[in-house]
Design an enzyme around this catalytic site. Structure first.
Site, mmCIF file in Angstrom:
data_model
loop_
_atom_site.group_PDB
_atom_site.id
_atom_site.type_symbol
_atom_site.label_atom_id
_atom_site.label_comp_id
_atom_site.label_asym_id
_atom_site.label_seq_id
_atom_site.Cartn_x
_atom_site.Cartn_y
_atom_site.Cartn_z
ATOM 1 N N SER A 28 0.818 -1.213 0.000
ATOM 2 C CA SER A 28 0.000 0.000 0.000
ATOM 3 C C SER A 28 0.852 1.264 0.000
ATOM 4 O O SER A 28 0.583 2.209 -0.750
ATOM 5 C CB SER A 28 -0.950 -0.009 1.196
ATOM 6 N N ARG B 291 6.657 -8.624 -6.016
ATOM 7 C CA ARG B 291 7.104 -10.016 -6.072
ATOM 8 C C ARG B 291 6.181 -10.903 -6.894
ATOM 9 O O ARG B 291 6.626 -11.883 -7.491
ATOM 10 C CB ARG B 291 7.212 -10.582 -4.655
ATOM 11 N N TYR C 112 -4.029 -4.125 -1.972
ATOM 12 C CA TYR C 112 -3.446 -3.153 -1.044
ATOM 13 C C TYR C 112 -4.144 -1.795 -1.064
ATOM 14 O O TYR C 112 -4.214 -1.119 -0.036
ATOM 15 C CB TYR C 112 -1.959 -2.977 -1.347
ATOM 16 N N LYS D 124 7.588 4.851 17.035
ATOM 17 C CA LYS D 124 6.162 5.177 17.210
ATOM 18 C C LYS D 124 5.295 3.945 17.000
ATOM 19 O O LYS D 124 4.184 3.863 17.539
ATOM 20 C CB LYS D 124 5.755 6.323 16.291
ATOM 21 N N ASP E 132 3.744 11.616 13.468
ATOM 22 C CA ASP E 132 3.548 10.207 13.126
ATOM 23 C C ASP E 132 2.929 9.447 14.297
ATOM 24 O O ASP E 132 2.123 8.529 14.111
ATOM 25 C CB ASP E 132 4.890 9.586 12.729
ATOM 26 N N SER F 168 -4.159 2.167 11.076
ATOM 27 C CA SER F 168 -2.853 1.731 11.568
ATOM 28 C C SER F 168 -2.837 0.231 11.839
ATOM 29 O O SER F 168 -3.560 -0.266 12.705
ATOM 30 C CB SER F 168 -2.501 2.489 12.852
ATOM 31 N N ASN G 124 -0.419 -1.426 13.192
ATOM 32 C CA ASN G 124 0.142 -1.675 14.523
ATOM 33 C C ASN G 124 -0.926 -1.495 15.605
ATOM 34 O O ASN G 124 -1.013 -2.287 16.542
ATOM 35 C CB ASN G 124 1.332 -0.744 14.774
ATOM 36 N N VAL H 229 2.875 -7.432 7.321
ATOM 37 C CA VAL H 229 3.931 -7.175 8.298
ATOM 38 C C VAL H 229 3.454 -6.177 9.352
ATOM 39 O O VAL H 229 2.847 -5.157 9.028
ATOM 40 C CB VAL H 229 5.194 -6.633 7.598
ATOM 41 N N GLU I 69 5.418 -4.074 11.757
ATOM 42 C CA GLU I 69 6.794 -3.698 12.087
ATOM 43 C C GLU I 69 7.004 -3.479 13.583
ATOM 44 O O GLU I 69 8.087 -3.713 14.115
ATOM 45 C CB GLU I 69 7.195 -2.426 11.327
#
EC number: 1.1.1.94
Length: 340
Positions: free
Chosen positions: A11, A32, A49, A193, A246, A256, A258, A281, A283
């Site tokens: 994305s 990929r 995405y 963050k 951020d 988000s 996360n 992922v 992070e």
């Protein structure tokens, strides 16, 4: 018009490719999966995405590095931290001349505790095919950038001319770019963050409200600043776009990943279950490990990071971790901002 290769067709990579294409550049987007690149080239979409978004026809998709990198004048790396070294090793042999590299990834390598620009420099040390390294960071959800909603970011490099070059490359009416000489601070703020966003998500999953979220964000920024300044960053950077900016967008938005991962953990899911459900992922998980280990090594007080680490890697119940955070020894607020 310049020939730009964007490595990473998720994305964020796709959104940045759109910004560059809007600015009139010849953009090669490298992914990929062949079927994803076929979709991009034939239908000008990337539904996995960026659903319901039409990408500019001047973006071409590639899976092979050799074809994509021929004659490029700059490279934008938008891949997960764990894939960064391998990606740099793959691109270097196909560079016909030294070119500037811009990375838009956020993380710290757990095994070495290196920042992303350090990883890139190490992988290019024997070839010198990279003329400069710049980081692009700030409050910028890919979905909103792709919709061309007003967004501001910062770019930082040890080379001021490289930062200005990147600013000129990306800046337009919807995407405002500032420069910052503090490469360390911008990278640390962008990486850490994600830890605080995970923690805010956990508190949401536990049923806590805005008071708790504000506490985690504010004290989280304090410990990001403590670690960052110890590593050589400038304190003021953490009140800017790559720090506070951020942090706000990542800790308060359902966009988000996360934050969403943290919420699931707070609701009782295991880390494996969370990663399976996310399908992408997160992070902040790897960064939590790296930051915790760095804080122990450098003897920096990072209680939010430590609490999250205990939940993610030691199996501590999130309620218990929250209680231990609230029960810490009495402290002076301001005196603890930049020292442990």
């Amino acid at each position: 018009m310049q020939k730009i290769a964007v490595i990473g067709a998720g994305s964020w990579g796709s959104a940045l490719a759109m910004v560059l294409a809007d600015n009139g550049h010849d953009v090669r987007l490298v992914g990929r999966r062949q079927e994803q690149m076929d979709e991009l080239n034939e239908r000008h979409t990337n539904e996995s995405y960026l659903p319901n978004i039409e990408l500019p026809t001047t973006i071409r998709g590639y899976t092979g590095m050799e074809e994509a990198l021929g004659g490029v004048e700059a490279i934008v790396l938008v891949v997960p931290t764990k894939a960064m070294r391998e990606t740099v090793r793959k691109i270097v042999p196909y560079l016909q001349k030294a070119v500037p590299v811009i990375h838009a990834s956020k993380g710290i390598e757990p095994a070495t505790h290196k920042r992303i620009s350090e990883m890139i420099a190490e992988e290019d040390a024997s070839t010198n095919r990279i003329s400069s390294i710049t980081v692009l960071s700030g409050p910028s959800h890919a979905e909103e950038v792709a919709l061309r909603q007003p967004t501001t970011v910062t770019v930082a490099s040890a080379d001021d001319e490289a930062a200005k070059y990147t600013q000129n490359l990306f800046m337009n009416q919807q995407f405002r770019v500032y420069t910052n000489p503090d490469l360390i601070g911008v990278e640390i703020g962008g990486a850490l963050k994600n830890i605080i966003a995970l923690a805010c998500g956990v508190t949401n999953g536990l049923g806590y409200g805005d008071n708790t979220k504000a506490a985690i964000m504010t004290r989280g920024l304090a410990e990001i600043s403590r670690l960052g300044t110890t590593m050589g960053a400038k304190p003021l950077t953490f009140s800017g776009l790559s720090g506070l900016g951020d942090l706000i967008v990542t800790c308060t938005s359902v966009h988000s990943r996360n934050w969403r991962a943290g919420r699931m953990i707070g609701e009782g899911l295991s880390m494996d279950e969370v990663l399976e459900k996310m399908g992408m992922v997160v992070e902040g998980i790897r960064t939590t490990q790296a930051a915790y280990e760095l804080s122990e090594k450098l003897e920096i007080d990072m209680p939010v990071t430590k609490a999250l680490y205990s939940v993610l890697f030691n199996g501590i119940d999130p309620y218990q971790a929250a209680e231990e955070l609230m029960g810490r020894v009495k402290r002076h607020e301001v005196e603890s901002l930049y020292r442990s």
